[in-house]
Design a protein around this motif. Structure first.
Motif, PDB file in Angstrom:
ATOM      1  N   GLN A   1      17.604  46.708  66.069  1.00 20.46           N
ATOM      2  CA  GLN A   1      18.857  47.232  65.497  1.00 20.46           C
ATOM      3  C   GLN A   1      19.871  47.505  66.616  1.00 20.46           C
ATOM      4  OE1 GLN A   1      18.870  51.130  63.710  1.00 20.46           O
ATOM      5  NE2 GLN A   1      20.542  50.616  62.323  1.00 20.46           N
ATOM      6  N   ASP A   2      19.391  48.011  67.739  1.00 19.48           N
ATOM      7  CA  ASP A   2      20.282  48.216  68.892  1.00 19.48           C
ATOM      8  C   ASP A   2      20.926  46.906  69.323  1.00 19.48           C
ATOM      9  OD1 ASP A   2      19.957  50.920  69.173  1.00 19.48           O
ATOM     10  OD2 ASP A   2      18.731  50.832  70.991  1.00 19.48           O
TER      11      ASP A   2
ATOM     12  N   GLY B   1      23.704  46.144  67.202  1.00 21.39           N
ATOM     13  CA  GLY B   1      24.812  47.027  67.560  1.00 21.39           C
ATOM     14  C   GLY B   1      25.532  46.532  68.805  1.00 21.39           C
ATOM     15  N   HIS B   2      24.766  46.125  69.817  1.00 19.81           N
ATOM     16  CA  HIS B   2      25.369  45.637  71.058  1.00 19.81           C
ATOM     17  C   HIS B   2      26.235  44.401  70.776  1.00 19.81           C
ATOM     18  CE1 HIS B   2      21.932  47.643  73.565  1.00 19.81           C
ATOM     19  NE2 HIS B   2      22.607  48.484  72.821  1.00 19.81           N
TER      20      HIS B   2
ATOM     21  N   LEU C   1      27.768  43.785  68.030  1.00 19.81           N
ATOM     22  CA  LEU C   1      28.981  44.215  67.330  1.00 19.81           C
ATOM     23  C   LEU C   1      29.981  44.872  68.290  1.00 19.81           C
ATOM     24  CD1 LEU C   1      27.459  45.580  63.996  1.00 19.81           C
ATOM     25  CD2 LEU C   1      28.582  43.400  64.407  1.00 19.81           C
ATOM     26  N   TYR C   2      29.499  45.699  69.238  1.00 18.10           N
ATOM     27  CA  TYR C   2      30.438  46.289  70.216  1.00 18.10           C
ATOM     28  C   TYR C   2      31.180  45.169  70.946  1.00 18.10           C
ATOM     29  CZ  TYR C   2      26.950  50.203  70.293  1.00 18.10           C
ATOM     30  OH  TYR C   2      26.056  51.186  69.988  1.00 18.10           O
TER      31      TYR C   2
ATOM     32  N   SER D   1      33.734  43.128  68.920  1.00 21.32           N
ATOM     33  CA  SER D   1      34.973  43.919  68.798  1.00 21.32           C
ATOM     34  C   SER D   1      35.785  43.843  70.083  1.00 21.32           C
ATOM     35  CB  SER D   1      34.680  45.396  68.535  1.00 21.32           C
ATOM     36  OG  SER D   1      33.872  45.544  67.427  1.00 21.32           O
TER      37      SER D   1
ATOM     38  N   ARG E   1      36.672  37.225  64.647  1.00 21.41           N
ATOM     39  CA  ARG E   1      35.221  37.248  64.498  1.00 21.41           C
ATOM     40  C   ARG E   1      34.729  35.902  63.957  1.00 21.41           C
ATOM     41  NH1 ARG E   1      31.708  41.836  63.982  1.00 21.41           N
ATOM     42  NH2 ARG E   1      33.488  42.851  64.928  1.00 21.41           N
ATOM     43  N   ASP E   2      35.442  35.390  62.940  1.00 27.10           N
ATOM     44  CA  ASP E   2      35.012  34.135  62.331  1.00 27.10           C
ATOM     45  C   ASP E   2      35.092  32.963  63.304  1.00 27.10           C
ATOM     46  OD1 ASP E   2      34.300  35.318  60.021  1.00 27.10           O
ATOM     47  OD2 ASP E   2      35.937  34.542  58.795  1.00 27.10           O
TER      48      ASP E   2
ATOM     49  N   ARG F   1      28.454  51.844  76.798  1.00 28.89           N
ATOM     50  CA  ARG F   1      27.685  52.164  75.598  1.00 28.89           C
ATOM     51  C   ARG F   1      26.351  51.402  75.577  1.00 28.89           C
ATOM     52  NH1 ARG F   1      29.430  54.594  71.079  1.00 28.89           N
ATOM     53  NH2 ARG F   1      31.505  54.876  71.892  1.00 28.89           N
TER      54      ARG F   1
ATOM     55  N   GLU G   1      21.976  52.633  76.101  1.00 25.44           N
ATOM     56  CA  GLU G   1      20.901  52.376  75.144  1.00 25.44           C
ATOM     57  C   GLU G   1      19.817  51.461  75.710  1.00 25.44           C
ATOM     58  OE1 GLU G   1      23.817  52.923  71.299  1.00 25.44           O
ATOM     59  OE2 GLU G   1      22.992  50.945  71.680  1.00 25.44           O
TER      60      GLU G   1
ATOM     61  N   PHE H   1      16.159  52.648  77.094  1.00 26.84           N
ATOM     62  CA  PHE H   1      15.085  52.786  76.106  1.00 26.84           C
ATOM     63  C   PHE H   1      14.350  51.462  75.922  1.00 26.84           C
ATOM     64  CE2 PHE H   1      15.320  51.616  71.392  1.00 26.84           C
ATOM     65  CZ  PHE H   1      13.971  51.798  71.128  1.00 26.84           C
ATOM     66  N   HIS H   2      15.088  50.374  75.912  1.00 31.33           N
ATOM     67  CA  HIS H   2      14.483  49.058  75.690  1.00 31.33           C
ATOM     68  C   HIS H   2      13.489  48.718  76.790  1.00 31.33           C
ATOM     69  CE1 HIS H   2      18.220  47.688  73.176  1.00 31.33           C
ATOM     70  NE2 HIS H   2      17.664  48.793  72.741  1.00 31.33           N
TER      71      HIS H   2
ATOM     72  N   GLN I   1      26.441  34.891  52.754  1.00 34.35           N
ATOM     73  CA  GLN I   1      27.828  34.654  52.324  1.00 34.35           C
ATOM     74  C   GLN I   1      28.148  35.355  51.017  1.00 34.35           C
ATOM     75  OE1 GLN I   1      30.310  32.748  54.075  1.00 34.35           O
ATOM     76  NE2 GLN I   1      31.549  33.855  52.580  1.00 34.35           N
TER      77      GLN I   1
ATOM     78  N   ARG J   1      28.861  39.046  51.519  1.00 29.68           N
ATOM     79  CA  ARG J   1      30.187  39.320  52.100  1.00 29.68           C
ATOM     80  C   ARG J   1      31.275  39.114  51.053  1.00 29.68           C
ATOM     81  NH1 ARG J   1      27.602  36.376  56.043  1.00 29.68           N
ATOM     82  NH2 ARG J   1      28.783  34.484  55.620  1.00 29.68           N
TER      83      ARG J   1
END
Lengths: 354, 104
Positions: free
Chosen positions: A108-109, A112-113, A115-116, A119, A128-129, A188, A192, A195-196, A328, A331
């Motif tokens: 999950q991390d 998240g990475h 997605l950061y 962005s 994004r597309d 960020r 995290e 931990f990995h 798809q 979304r």
């Protein structure tokens, strides 16, 4: 997770395998002459970089700086996303509920990475597309490390210890990158990532206290991943023509070879404590250099994998495209629901006003 | 889903972009921490929780659609912010106070 093999260009020039300075120079188009205003802006930009200042999204920046960042950040994001696949393979097969919960949190991390980073790349004017499309059509690269299979449970531990360990080495200097959004995303991510690495190393420590068979699994996984991890730092400095420009722009802070050396020096004592042998007969301490010497990396194999011919390239990309296509309708449904709700609210407001 | 439905322009299909602000603990302000795509505000809040607060980094989240933010122009920085730099008397260090007065 990240690799500086991202100094490589995206497709279509995949045919020119190992880039050398001459072929790279030949591919570059002649830059357009700058206008007077652009010369002034360029000077301002250079001064800011020289002063170790930060560049923010709406500031003027040279096109090549923007393009390099879009390529690097999006490839970095793709790597996080594709990086979920080799480990995700073991979620349903984790040896205990505890290890399963840890692995789910780690995967999950990685999402998240990704997605950061997407962005951060979007602040440069790409969508994004567009980025996902480049990944799904095979145009964009991602870290070649994820094109190798995870054959046994020890692979999950070794990925945490070595692959994430190498990624941390790479990512810490990126926290000081000249482009603000990228640097902030990296801070960020680095928080995290520790931990990995620790969960992987600890999982291996437990296995090394187990049966002879379990110990053999750990050694086997180390044997298979060690050289791939060294290659993650990208080509030797002499064959890394983009590095100089990256350094000039404050995107890259430490050279590929220096980071690789740091990683080797940090890992040798960890391997000793764990009780595994790093599969390199040339690996030894050099008193004069105060560093470890290590053997030759197989760069032909590395470039073959980067260029699509690794053992799992097709499988990884296939899994990504399938996940995207299968999602798809979700979304679309979410957007349709949002539009319906907004319409209802508008009608309600209208009625109340009347 | 039929083939013709999937051919609409990608721009219309992308979920809108939201900026995320997180209050890390009671007593502190909300701080911008990044952005994400979501279909609506409720969805954005849930996504923000998953993406930006996996380790108790927040006790409160704001989301606002990125397109709603008005921002100053980086090019106007000099005219927009410069006037205050010649008003040095706005700073306490502008005033010389005898040292025997002590901390003021």
């Amino acid at each position: 997770m990240y690799t500086q093999s991202f100094n490589v260009q995206d497709a279509p020039d995949t045919s020119s395998a190992a880039p050398n300075a001459a072929s790279m120079a030949a591919l570059k188009s002649v830059p357009k002459a700058l206008t007077e205003a652009e010369v002034a802006l360029q000077a301002q930009f250079d001064a800011r970089i020289d002063a170790d200042g930060k560049v923010e999204p709406r500031d003027w920046m040279p096109d090549a700086y923007r393009k390099t960042l879009v390529r690097q950040i999006s490839q970095h994001a793709h790597s996080e996303i594709v990086g979920m696949l080799p480990e995700g393979n073991w979620i349903s097969r984790a040896p205990s509920l505890k290890r399963k919960a840890i692995l789910i949190a780690k995967v999950q991390d990685e999402a998240g990475h990704g997605l950061y980073l997407y962005s951060a790349a979007e602040t440069l004017g790409t969508s994004r597309d567009q980025m996902l499309d480049a990944l799904h059509t095979g145009k964009a690269k991602y870290s070649s490390i994820f094109n190798y299979p995870t054959l046994n449970w020890a692979d999950v531990g070794v990925i945490g210890w070595l692959v994430d360990g190498a990624a941390i080495m790479n990512q810490i200097p990126l926290c000081r990158c000249s482009y603000g959004p990228y640097a902030r995303a990296m801070i960020r991510v680095c928080k995290e990532e520790s931990f990995h690495q620790r969960q992987g190393y600890e999982a291996l420590l437990v296995m090394m206290q187990g049966t002879a068979e379990q110990k053999a699994m750990v050694q086997d996984a180390v044997n298979r991943w060690w050289w791939k991890c060294l290659a993650m730092f990208g080509p030797p400095d002499a064959d890394s023509p983009n590095s100089v420009q990256g350094m000039r722009w404050g995107i890259k802070r430490i050279s590929n070879d220096d980071l690789r050396q740091k990683f080797v020096d940090a890992t040798v004592p960890q391997a000793k404590i764990l009780g595994v042998t790093l599969p390199d007969p040339d690996l030894k301490w050099n008193e004069e250099r105060q560093h470890h010497d290590y053997g030759q990396i197989d760069w032909d194999e590395f470039w073959a994998t980067v260029n699509g011919n690794g053992p799992c390239n097709k499988e990884r990309l296939g899994a990504r495209v399938k996940a995207w296509n299968d999602g798809q309708w979700v979304r679309d449904a979410a957007l349709a629901h949002a539009n319906k709700q907004a319409e209802r609210q508008a009608q309600k407001n209208l009625k109340e006003a009347a | 889903m039929s083939a013709d439905q999937t051919t609409s322009s990608p721009a219309l299909k992308e979920w809108p972009l939201w900026e995320v602000f997180v209050r890390s603990k009671q007593g502190l302000e909300h701080k911008h921490c990044g952005s994400l795509h979501a279909s609506d505000s409720q969805h954005a809040l849930q996504m923000a929780r998953d993406v930006y607060t996996r380790r108790q980094e927040g006790v409160s989240i704001w989301v606002v659609q990125s397109s709603s933010i008005a921002a100053s122009e980086p090019n106007d920085k000099s005219e927009f912010f410069e006037p205050s730099s010649d008003k040095v008397y706005r700073h306490p260090t502008f005033y010389e106070i005898p040292s025997e007065v002590g901390h003021m």
